[in-house]
Scaffold this motif. Structure first.
Motif, mmCIF file in Angstrom:
data_model
loop_
_atom_site.group_PDB
_atom_site.id
_atom_site.type_symbol
_atom_site.label_atom_id
_atom_site.label_comp_id
_atom_site.label_asym_id
_atom_site.label_seq_id
_atom_site.Cartn_x
_atom_site.Cartn_y
_atom_site.Cartn_z
ATOM 1 N N GLY A 43 0.909 -1.317 -0.420
ATOM 2 C CA GLY A 43 0.038 -0.038 0.320
ATOM 3 C C GLY A 43 1.148 0.737 -0.035
ATOM 4 N N HIS A 44 1.700 1.775 -0.792
ATOM 5 C CA HIS A 44 2.682 2.579 -0.748
ATOM 6 C C HIS A 44 1.694 3.903 -1.126
ATOM 7 C CE1 HIS A 44 5.571 -0.352 -1.886
ATOM 8 N NE2 HIS A 44 6.751 0.343 -0.940
ATOM 9 N N SER A 45 2.469 5.194 -0.422
ATOM 10 C CA SER A 45 1.848 6.404 -1.513
ATOM 11 C C SER A 45 1.950 6.621 -2.376
ATOM 12 C CB SER A 45 2.586 7.170 -0.069
ATOM 13 O OG SER A 45 4.006 7.117 -0.244
ATOM 14 N N ASN A 46 1.751 8.002 -2.913
ATOM 15 C CA ASN A 46 1.663 8.692 -4.213
ATOM 16 C C ASN A 46 2.410 8.420 -3.956
ATOM 17 O OD1 ASN A 46 -0.875 8.094 -4.542
ATOM 18 N ND2 ASN A 46 -1.865 10.294 -3.775
ATOM 19 N N ALA A 47 3.246 9.407 -3.170
ATOM 20 C CA ALA A 47 5.272 9.945 -3.831
ATOM 21 C C ALA A 47 5.684 8.372 -3.697
ATOM 22 C CB ALA A 47 5.046 10.494 -2.206
ATOM 23 N N ALA A 48 5.456 7.376 -3.401
ATOM 24 C CA ALA A 48 6.334 6.525 -3.781
ATOM 25 C C ALA A 48 5.957 5.809 -5.023
ATOM 26 C CB ALA A 48 6.265 4.503 -3.072
ATOM 27 N N GLN A 49 4.434 6.358 -5.949
ATOM 28 C CA GLN A 49 3.990 5.712 -7.109
ATOM 29 C C GLN A 49 5.049 7.025 -7.730
ATOM 30 O OE1 GLN A 49 0.961 4.287 -7.911
ATOM 31 N NE2 GLN A 49 1.009 2.842 -5.856
ATOM 32 N N LYS A 50 5.013 7.957 -7.705
ATOM 33 C CA LYS A 50 6.147 8.848 -8.254
ATOM 34 C C LYS A 50 7.476 8.520 -8.460
ATOM 35 C CE LYS A 50 2.881 12.728 -6.970
ATOM 36 N NZ LYS A 50 3.357 14.393 -6.623
ATOM 37 N N LEU A 51 7.263 7.925 -7.257
ATOM 38 C CA LEU A 51 9.293 7.377 -7.667
ATOM 39 C C LEU A 51 9.885 6.064 -8.325
ATOM 40 C CD1 LEU A 51 10.872 7.751 -3.688
ATOM 41 C CD2 LEU A 51 11.552 9.252 -5.146
ATOM 42 N N LEU A 52 8.321 5.393 -8.718
ATOM 43 C CA LEU A 52 8.616 4.450 -9.734
ATOM 44 C C LEU A 52 8.817 5.280 -11.097
ATOM 45 C CD1 LEU A 52 5.268 2.026 -8.707
ATOM 46 C CD2 LEU A 52 7.994 2.119 -8.420
ATOM 47 N N LEU A 53 8.473 6.550 -11.369
ATOM 48 C CA LEU A 53 8.751 6.853 -12.608
ATOM 49 C C LEU A 53 9.002 8.169 -12.594
ATOM 50 C CD1 LEU A 53 4.980 8.558 -13.025
ATOM 51 C CD2 LEU A 53 5.663 6.858 -14.257
ATOM 52 N N LYS A 54 10.189 8.263 -11.965
ATOM 53 C CA LYS A 54 11.517 8.489 -11.803
ATOM 54 C C LYS A 54 12.108 7.693 -12.022
ATOM 55 C CE LYS A 54 14.911 11.176 -9.132
ATOM 56 N NZ LYS A 54 15.307 10.846 -8.008
ATOM 57 N N TYR A 55 12.344 6.674 -11.130
ATOM 58 C CA TYR A 55 13.783 5.525 -11.628
ATOM 59 C C TYR A 55 13.366 4.184 -12.760
ATOM 60 C CZ TYR A 55 15.530 6.816 -7.429
ATOM 61 O OH TYR A 55 16.077 8.019 -6.185
ATOM 62 N N GLN A 56 12.372 4.582 -13.530
ATOM 63 C CA GLN A 56 11.874 3.607 -14.314
ATOM 64 C C GLN A 56 12.764 4.393 -16.365
ATOM 65 O OE1 GLN A 56 7.999 4.441 -15.945
ATOM 66 N NE2 GLN A 56 8.373 2.685 -17.720
ATOM 67 N N VAL A 57 13.043 3.080 -16.054
ATOM 68 C CA VAL A 57 14.104 2.515 -17.677
ATOM 69 C C VAL A 57 13.709 2.240 -18.747
ATOM 70 C CG1 VAL A 57 16.573 2.540 -16.088
ATOM 71 C CG2 VAL A 57 14.960 0.559 -16.870
ATOM 72 N N GLY A 58 12.684 1.573 -18.470
ATOM 73 C CA GLY A 58 11.558 1.234 -19.528
ATOM 74 C C GLY A 58 10.587 0.282 -19.742
ATOM 75 N N VAL A 59 9.745 -0.566 -19.959
ATOM 76 C CA VAL A 59 8.905 -1.198 -19.691
ATOM 77 C C VAL A 59 8.749 -2.744 -20.276
ATOM 78 C CG1 VAL A 59 7.654 0.936 -19.696
ATOM 79 C CG2 VAL A 59 8.334 -0.582 -22.415
ATOM 80 N N LEU A 60 8.221 -3.100 -19.642
ATOM 81 C CA LEU A 60 8.007 -4.447 -19.944
ATOM 82 C C LEU A 60 7.689 -4.990 -21.042
ATOM 83 C CD1 LEU A 60 8.864 -7.344 -18.544
ATOM 84 C CD2 LEU A 60 6.582 -7.752 -17.758
ATOM 85 N N MET A 94 8.329 15.080 4.885
ATOM 86 C CA MET A 94 7.645 14.001 5.430
ATOM 87 C C MET A 94 6.835 13.897 6.521
ATOM 88 S SD MET A 94 10.534 11.455 4.088
ATOM 89 C CE MET A 94 9.398 9.649 4.060
ATOM 90 N N GLU A 95 5.710 13.014 6.565
ATOM 91 C CA GLU A 95 5.417 12.793 7.737
ATOM 92 C C GLU A 95 5.128 11.850 8.203
ATOM 93 O OE1 GLU A 95 0.486 12.991 6.636
ATOM 94 O OE2 GLU A 95 1.561 15.139 5.094
ATOM 95 N N ALA A 96 4.828 11.388 9.288
ATOM 96 C CA ALA A 96 4.983 9.886 10.303
ATOM 97 C C ALA A 96 4.605 10.044 11.813
ATOM 98 C CB ALA A 96 7.018 10.783 11.071
ATOM 99 N N PHE A 97 3.870 8.926 11.488
ATOM 100 C CA PHE A 97 3.293 8.281 12.595
ATOM 101 C C PHE A 97 3.873 8.013 14.068
ATOM 102 C CE2 PHE A 97 0.362 5.586 14.802
ATOM 103 C CZ PHE A 97 -0.941 5.879 15.194
ATOM 104 N N VAL A 98 3.982 8.741 14.905
ATOM 105 C CA VAL A 98 4.081 8.761 16.218
ATOM 106 C C VAL A 98 3.275 8.828 17.444
ATOM 107 C CG1 VAL A 98 5.439 9.951 17.849
ATOM 108 C CG2 VAL A 98 5.569 10.599 15.104
ATOM 109 N N ILE A 99 3.937 7.508 18.464
ATOM 110 C CA ILE A 99 2.983 7.471 19.424
ATOM 111 C C ILE A 99 3.933 7.658 20.520
ATOM 112 C CG2 ILE A 99 1.951 4.911 20.276
ATOM 113 C CD1 ILE A 99 2.646 3.448 18.247
ATOM 114 N N LYS A 100 2.822 8.427 21.352
ATOM 115 C CA LYS A 100 3.353 9.298 22.195
ATOM 116 C C LYS A 100 3.582 8.348 23.058
ATOM 117 C CE LYS A 100 3.354 13.653 20.999
ATOM 118 N NZ LYS A 100 2.912 15.224 21.577
ATOM 119 N N ASP A 101 4.427 8.313 23.994
ATOM 120 C CA ASP A 101 4.359 7.004 25.251
ATOM 121 C C ASP A 101 4.339 7.585 26.747
ATOM 122 O OD1 ASP A 101 4.864 5.064 26.861
ATOM 123 O OD2 ASP A 101 7.369 5.116 26.630
ATOM 124 N N ASN A 102 2.930 8.254 27.100
ATOM 125 C CA ASN A 102 2.751 8.854 28.074
ATOM 126 C C ASN A 102 4.027 8.312 29.231
ATOM 127 O OD1 ASN A 102 1.403 10.495 26.464
ATOM 128 N ND2 ASN A 102 -0.624 8.875 27.496
#
Length: 145
Positions: free
Chosen positions: A62-79, A102-110
């Protein structure tokens, strides 16, 4: 995309090393050699899929949209033989996310206060010690009879 270089799966299978890491995602041949150290899940995750079609693994995470965009950046061709789905992302907008954005999910330790932690430790110890002392005192009375 008509000018993309076409690869076979056997071509991609030759690139399965740390210094030369390619795989296929949704028909896109991706060279992630430069991205190995930056991958949030670690380079081992990418090296496991190196030289293969990693579409299922990529989608299961379940990659983010940013990860999907990185696919296009590193693409060298097609299958070869794979019909690519057009994405809404244009190539001009492909940028790596900035580190400070970048966002991060942080669990605060009370943390509990120190006095409360000491109470949780010493109160049961005091109760157990009192019970033990009571048993010793009452046992001594029974021995005298």
């Amino acid at each position: 995309m008509a000018d993309q270089k076409v690869f076979t799966l056997s071509d991609v299978a030759q690139h399965k090393f740390k210094n030369d890491c390619w795989f296929v995602i949704n028909g896109r041949v991706v060279n992630v050699t430069e991205f190995l150290e930056e991958h949030p899940g670690g380079e081992e995750v990418l090296l496991e899929s190196a030289g293969k079609d990693a579409t299922k693994e990529f989608e299961n995470i379940g990659h983010s949209n940013a990860a999907q965009k990185l696919l296009l950046k590193y693409q060298v061709g097609v299958l070869r033989g794979y019909a690519l789905k057009e994405t809404k992302t244009n190539y001009a907008s492909i940028q790596e996310p900035k580190k400070n954005e970048m966002e991060a999910f942080v669990i605060k330790d009370n943390k509990m206060p120190t006095y409360k932690a000491l109470l949780e430790f010493f109160v049961p110890l005091l109760v157990a010690g009192s019970f033990f002392a009571y048993r010793v005192v009452t046992r001594a009375d029974q021995l005298l009879y």
